[in-house]
Write a protein that holds these residues in place. Sequence first.
Motif, PDB file in Angstrom:
ATOM      1  N   ALA A   1       0.827  -1.215   0.000  1.00 46.45           N
ATOM      2  CA  ALA A   1       0.000   0.000   0.000  1.00 46.45           C
ATOM      3  C   ALA A   1       0.856   1.259   0.000  1.00 46.45           C
ATOM      4  N   TRP A   2       1.985   1.234   0.721  1.00 41.89           N
ATOM      5  CA  TRP A   2       2.803   2.449   0.789  1.00 41.89           C
ATOM      6  C   TRP A   2       3.381   2.807  -0.573  1.00 41.89           C
ATOM      7  N   LEU A   3       3.621   1.800  -1.424  1.00 47.24           N
ATOM      8  CA  LEU A   3       4.120   2.090  -2.763  1.00 47.24           C
ATOM      9  C   LEU A   3       2.999   2.643  -3.641  1.00 47.24           C
ATOM     10  N   VAL A   4       1.844   1.974  -3.633  1.00 43.74           N
ATOM     11  CA  VAL A   4       0.730   2.388  -4.491  1.00 43.74           C
ATOM     12  C   VAL A   4       0.256   3.797  -4.128  1.00 43.74           C
ATOM     13  N   GLU A   5       0.007   4.024  -2.833  1.00 38.36           N
ATOM     14  CA  GLU A   5      -0.519   5.324  -2.413  1.00 38.36           C
ATOM     15  C   GLU A   5       0.573   6.393  -2.387  1.00 38.36           C
ATOM     16  N   GLY A   6       1.768   6.009  -1.960  1.00 39.11           N
ATOM     17  CA  GLY A   6       2.861   6.976  -1.920  1.00 39.11           C
ATOM     18  C   GLY A   6       3.256   7.448  -3.308  1.00 39.11           C
ATOM     19  N   HIS A   7       3.267   6.540  -4.252  1.00 39.75           N
ATOM     20  CA  HIS A   7       3.577   6.881  -5.640  1.00 39.75           C
ATOM     21  C   HIS A   7       2.528   7.852  -6.186  1.00 39.75           C
ATOM     22  N   ALA A   8       1.249   7.596  -5.875  1.00 43.84           N
ATOM     23  CA  ALA A   8       0.175   8.483  -6.340  1.00 43.84           C
ATOM     24  C   ALA A   8       0.272   9.856  -5.680  1.00 43.84           C
ATOM     25  N   GLU A   9       0.581   9.885  -4.384  1.00 41.92           N
ATOM     26  CA  GLU A   9       0.739  11.159  -3.683  1.00 41.92           C
ATOM     27  C   GLU A   9       1.920  11.948  -4.247  1.00 41.92           C
ATOM     28  N   PHE A  10       2.994  11.241  -4.534  1.00 41.28           N
ATOM     29  CA  PHE A  10       4.203  11.906  -5.020  1.00 41.28           C
ATOM     30  C   PHE A  10       3.972  12.526  -6.397  1.00 41.28           C
ATOM     31  N   VAL A  11       3.373  11.780  -7.303  1.00 39.28           N
ATOM     32  CA  VAL A  11       3.131  12.310  -8.648  1.00 39.28           C
ATOM     33  C   VAL A  11       2.091  13.431  -8.604  1.00 39.28           C
ATOM     34  N   ALA A  12       1.122  13.323  -7.681  1.00 38.65           N
ATOM     35  CA  ALA A  12       0.054  14.328  -7.581  1.00 38.65           C
ATOM     36  C   ALA A  12       0.590  15.720  -7.282  1.00 38.65           C
ATOM     37  N   GLN A  13       1.736  15.814  -6.616  1.00 34.72           N
ATOM     38  CA  GLN A  13       2.266  17.130  -6.247  1.00 34.72           C
ATOM     39  C   GLN A  13       2.601  17.982  -7.466  1.00 34.72           C
ATOM     40  N   TYR A  14       2.797  17.348  -8.619  1.00 31.15           N
ATOM     41  CA  TYR A  14       3.108  18.125  -9.816  1.00 31.15           C
ATOM     42  C   TYR A  14       1.866  18.821 -10.370  1.00 31.15           C
ATOM     43  N   GLY A  15       0.700  18.439  -9.879  1.00 29.70           N
ATOM     44  CA  GLY A  15      -0.519  19.161 -10.223  1.00 29.70           C
ATOM     45  C   GLY A  15      -0.900  20.164  -9.148  1.00 29.70           C
ATOM     46  N   TRP A  16      -0.422  19.943  -7.934  1.00 36.15           N
ATOM     47  CA  TRP A  16      -0.740  20.809  -6.784  1.00 36.15           C
ATOM     48  C   TRP A  16       0.576  21.084  -6.066  1.00 36.15           C
ATOM     49  N   PRO A  17       1.396  21.999  -6.580  1.00 39.83           N
ATOM     50  CA  PRO A  17       2.783  22.158  -6.115  1.00 39.83           C
ATOM     51  C   PRO A  17       2.960  22.338  -4.610  1.00 39.83           C
ATOM     52  N   LYS A  18       1.989  22.970  -3.947  1.00 41.55           N
ATOM     53  CA  LYS A  18       2.142  23.199  -2.505  1.00 41.55           C
ATOM     54  C   LYS A  18       1.952  21.931  -1.683  1.00 41.55           C
TER      55      LYS A  18
END
Length: 556
Positions: A319-336
């Motif tokens: 789960a930490w890979l699946v969700e962490g990967h999604a959270e990490f990539v998401a920051q490029y749409g929401w920089p803060k």
Amino acid sequence: MRLKIFQIVFYTLLFASAFYAQGQAPKVDLENGSNFPKYNLSNWKTAPSSWEELDKFPFPEGKDFALKIPNAVGYYTGPDGGTVYQWSPGVYKWDLKDGTSFMHRSSEEWGLEKEGIKIYSWPKKCANCQSEKVFTFPDKSQITASFYSVAGKLEYLYENPAEKKFFRFTKPGRYGKLSEEKDRFYFEFEPKNSLFVHAFTESKTTKDFFRKAENDFDLVSSSKILVAFFQDTKSFREFNNIAGIVCSGGRGGIYGISFCDPSSEKDMILEDPDPEIKRHQYSTQPTHMVYHEITHHMQQIRCGTIRTGKSQPPIVQPAWLVEGHAEFVAQYGWPKYKGTKYREYYENFILKKNKLYLEKSDPYLAGFLAMDFISQKYGNSKVRDLWDKTCEGENIDSALKSVLNSNVSKLQSDLLNYLDSESKDLPAKFLEWEIIGTITLPFASSEASSFKTEEIADLTNITDPSSIPDIRIPFSLKIESLKGKAEGVFQSSRKERVYLFKNGTYRFETPKYQVNVFPDGTTSFTSEKNLITVWGNGTRKWDSGGKTLTYFPPKQ
């Protein structure tokens, strides 16, 4: 896999039939009494790609080709003069003269093929289920009629890898009173969700997000993405075909994205007609949720692309890979968002002296921090490679070994060492990251921008109460028009983080001080060295190191 097995059986029976000598074969008729099947598969070149096309599409059924055959094994002549061979009662193949091949095993399990058209139907999974079917067209576009057991109905799913298009067919208005299309997105939602939807559709970072996702991580989305909003648990579960989920947050899948929010309209901030107010409202909406779910959507497409045509072990991703990967990539749409995540770590682990565990802590936070660490130390290419290796079926330790010469235990140790080294300056960093791209709120006084507010934090030797500064002046913002209409993070012209609450209260935050300003004008300043409060009536109080002074304004 089921499709592959069916094809093997299909062609085994096809080739086996060639070994039987044909004699004068008795003629058999269609079970439905027709002279010929009514379908001409040659007319179909590509799958229907809209609800309107799907609704009019004449999907064939097994009963349209089923034959009335005696139980005897052997050759027969079809109603069109084509060859029929039956291996056992009900298991037969009919080669029609127009080039169509029909394979029958039961009323539920059958197949049709002609000139690139392939249609397969599978047995029911349960007594109350419906048969699932796969329709493949000459251009490799495909429609799957998939039985969703939670809803108890078939859902039609479109897939065309060549066009990067994966979506669920939906009749307009099925999931919400409102529907809108913007770029690759199709939204269905209720009026109360308008603010959130438009905050995303008006975002200036979405193109950068998709560009970064593809260039750095080989993640691509469907050229059409359904985004549906639900207000109740039942509908949310039926859409996702998951019985146990609660109505909260979102779900991202290859065929669509969904969100569930049971909040009543009166509890929500509604979209304002004023463009300037609306601009402030959009900036505070948590659109990172959409980017997160889009990443899940792209994760599944990526794994599917990697595994197509290959025989690989099943995917097992923590789960930490699946969700962490999604959270990490998401920051490029929401920089803060990076600042938000590091604040979360600081407040929940550093201040509370807790220890972070990749496999036990919140997978969204732990996974994000792990991905960010890998990115900082090795580059985004290693984040990409780690995901790809797990898509190939490698377990997480094996994937870490292949990509980083590491394992989960070592990664956790390295991550904690990295976080420890960063912890000293972390508040300053996340406060800086949290205001990236935020709107600047104006001060009420022109003097405020040049006010040396950090000097207030060092006031430790005041002896005259009248010397207590009136901190209302440097911290008063013009937010009257936003009161009750916006809530979230902004910044001041002094680059302070400002959090505006719905009721009009707002808070300044820097590494050296925090200031709360209440609707009645009361202002409270807190630093390591002092505490200053000024009430709306002008009374001022200063506390520092056990010393206290209070100033009362002259009575008018």
